[in-house]
Design an enzyme around this catalytic site. Structure first.
Site, PDB file in Angstrom:
ATOM      1  CD  GLN A 179      -3.091  -0.718   0.062  1.00 55.71           C
ATOM      2  OE1 GLN A 179      -3.243   0.406  -0.400  1.00 55.71           O
ATOM      3  NE2 GLN A 179      -3.810  -1.742  -0.353  1.00 55.71           N
ATOM      4  CB  SER A 199       1.196  -5.489  -5.552  1.00 55.85           C
ATOM      5  OG  SER A 199       0.256  -5.901  -6.505  1.00 55.85           O
ATOM      6  CG  HIS A 201      -3.078  -4.453  -8.576  1.00 52.25           C
ATOM      7  ND1 HIS A 201      -4.264  -4.235  -7.916  1.00 52.25           N
ATOM      8  CD2 HIS A 201      -2.471  -5.460  -7.915  1.00 52.25           C
ATOM      9  CE1 HIS A 201      -4.371  -5.105  -6.908  1.00 52.25           C
ATOM     10  NE2 HIS A 201      -3.288  -5.853  -6.883  1.00 52.25           N
ATOM     11  CB  CYS A 327     -21.980  -9.801   3.290  1.00 50.46           C
ATOM     12  SG  CYS A 327     -23.510  -9.246   3.984  1.00 50.46           S
TER      13      CYS A 327
HETATM   14  N1  PLP Z   1      -0.761  -6.816   0.887  1.00 49.40           N
HETATM   15  C1  PLP Z   1      -1.557  -5.753   1.027  1.00 49.40           C
HETATM   16  C2  PLP Z   1      -1.330  -4.811   2.147  1.00 49.40           C
HETATM   17  C3  PLP Z   1      -2.597  -5.513   0.121  1.00 49.40           C
HETATM   18  O1  PLP Z   1      -3.388  -4.452   0.265  1.00 49.40           O
HETATM   19  C4  PLP Z   1      -2.782  -6.432  -0.935  1.00 49.40           C
HETATM   20  C5  PLP Z   1      -3.897  -6.259  -1.890  1.00 49.40           C
HETATM   21  O2  PLP Z   1      -4.976  -5.825  -1.514  1.00 49.40           O
HETATM   22  C6  PLP Z   1      -1.906  -7.521  -1.046  1.00 49.40           C
HETATM   23  C7  PLP Z   1      -0.902  -7.676  -0.115  1.00 49.40           C
HETATM   24  C8  PLP Z   1      -2.037  -8.497  -2.165  1.00 49.40           C
HETATM   25  O3  PLP Z   1      -1.440  -7.992  -3.317  1.00 49.40           O
HETATM   26  P1  PLP Z   1      -1.764  -8.659  -4.754  1.00 49.40           P
HETATM   27  O4  PLP Z   1      -3.138  -8.218  -5.118  1.00 49.40           O
HETATM   28  O5  PLP Z   1      -0.725  -8.121  -5.669  1.00 49.40           O
HETATM   29  O6  PLP Z   1      -1.641 -10.113  -4.566  1.00 49.40           O
END
Ligand code: PLP
Length: 375
Positions: A179, A199, A201, A327
């Site tokens: 994040q 990551s 995206h 949910c």
């Molecule tokens: N770690 C955190 C803090 C995340 O917010 C996320 C995705 O929401 C992930 C790991 C997972 O990443 P990825 O979607 O690339 O597997």
């Protein structure tokens, strides 16, 4: 209908320049990077230039970056290999980690008998550093796995402090920076972090690609077998266009960081003001003055029975946010993160996570408030 995207902690819109870069690579560099002919060498060159660019942006050596398919894979790789190959016997983590860490350590606890210690979470959703030090002082072969910015509430870990504590007590330090990478500067030449995960995206890059930073001379072994890619640490043909897109996205995010950060911080302030004006009893999970600038977790002063319909009604009006509760089989289960530090009464209130990017504006917030007022 108006469409407002306020769910940037889930994923982000790609920058146009990133799409252009990826399209160019897909058109011009389709070779397999492991092939020795010039098609392969060209693709390999794209990967190595991307690696250098990413390394430069977080101030580490290019050899310390291993490309993966996502943040989840990178977290799994580091945790599993630390236990299996570095002799880690205990993991200190927290109940507010992403499931990519939390579920992983739970499985390895059963599989390998690894001891898992959970550090205390304070009332504002932050880590109790005194408790962390107490746990670390019981010296065992330890990996500390704590995330930098929490994806649900935006609390921020003091990386320098935790890295130093880990050094003092001879523990490895792994941090999930999914994040925060691309949204703040991290200088790995200054902070003694052993492992870090990102990551693409989450910073306006493509889905399906991430990376692990592994500090030089730490001998991890792969979890994916069957190829010599990534110095034998991650088998499988590299996703060349995704890797190039990720490098471009990181470069642009950091180039524009100060301007975009200022604008997004102003949006967050504006949302807090508007919420307090329109819903005087609103409060927040985590202190909004202290949490990360692009995310806020709002506890709405609405009736409990509005929980299950809230997200649906927002969506019906074109507003995308996330809920801090899931949910399940008709009943609403609070998120594991909120459960770790909120009171029972607060957990029974409807709660939404709003997360911004530079594509948002004050009009988006005005519209969110307008829709919330109708609910
Ligand atoms: N770690 C955190 C803090 C995340 O917010 C996320 C995705 O929401 C992930 C790991 C997972 O990443 P990825 O979607 O690339 O597997």
């Amino acid at each position: 209908m108006k469409h407002v995207y306020l769910d940037n902690a889930s994923t982000t819109q790609l920058r146009k320049e990133v799409i252009n870069e990826m399209t160019k690579v897909m058109n011009e560099n389709f070779g397999n990077p492991s092939s020795t002919h010039h098609f392969g060498r060209d693709a390999k060159n794209v990967i190595e230039l991307s690696r250098k660019s990413i390394a430069k942006n977080i101030n580490c050596n290019a050899q310390e970056i291993i490309f993966t398919s996502c943040g989840t894979e990178a977290n799994n790789f580091i945790i599993l290999s630390s236990i299996r190959d570095l002799g880690v016997k205990r993991i200190i983590t927290s109940k507010i980690e992403h499931h990519a860490v939390l579920h992983t350590v739970e499985v390895f606890e059963k599989q390998f008998g690894t001891k898992i210690d959970y550090v205390n979470i304070l009332d504002d959703g932050t880590i109790d550093y005194n408790d962390l030090e107490t746990l670390l002082s019981q010296e065992q072969n330890t990996l500390v796995s704590l995330m930098h910015v929490n994806n649900e509430i935006g609390t921020v870990l003091n990386l320098e402090k935790v890295a130093q504590l880990c050094k003092n007590y001879n523990a490895y330090f792994h941090t999930d920076t999914v994040q925060s990478i691309g949204k703040t500067r991290i200088d790995l030449s200054q902070i003694p972090i052993d492992f870090l995960v990102a990551s693409a995206h989450k910073f306006h890059g493509p889905k399906g690609v991430g990376f692990a930073f592994i500090r030089k001379n730490i001998a991890l072994k792969p979890i994916l077998l069957g190829g010599e890619q990534e110095k034998g640490l991650r088998a499988g043909t590299e996703s060349v266009h995704n890797i190039a897109g990720m490098a471009k996205a990181l470069e642009l995010s950091l180039e524009n960081l100060e301007t975009e950060k200022n604008n997004i911080s102003e949006l967050k302030k504006y949302l807090v003001e508007q919420l307090q004006l329109n819903f005087p009893e609103v409060h927040f999970a985590g202190n909004p003055d202290e949490t990360f600038y692009n995310v806020i977790n709002v506890i709405l002063p609405f009736d409990t029975n509005k929980i299950s319909m809230l997200l649906f009604q927002l969506d019906m009006n074109g507003v995308a946010v996330s809920r801090g509760s899931a949910c399940q089989s008709g009943s609403v289960k609070p998120s594991h993160v909120l459960e770790a530090f909120l009171s029972h009464e607060e957990l029974n209130k409807p709660n939404i996570r709003v997360s911004f990017s530079h594509y948002n504006s004050t009009e988006d917030i005005d519209y969110l408030i307008e829709v919330l007022k109708k609910i």
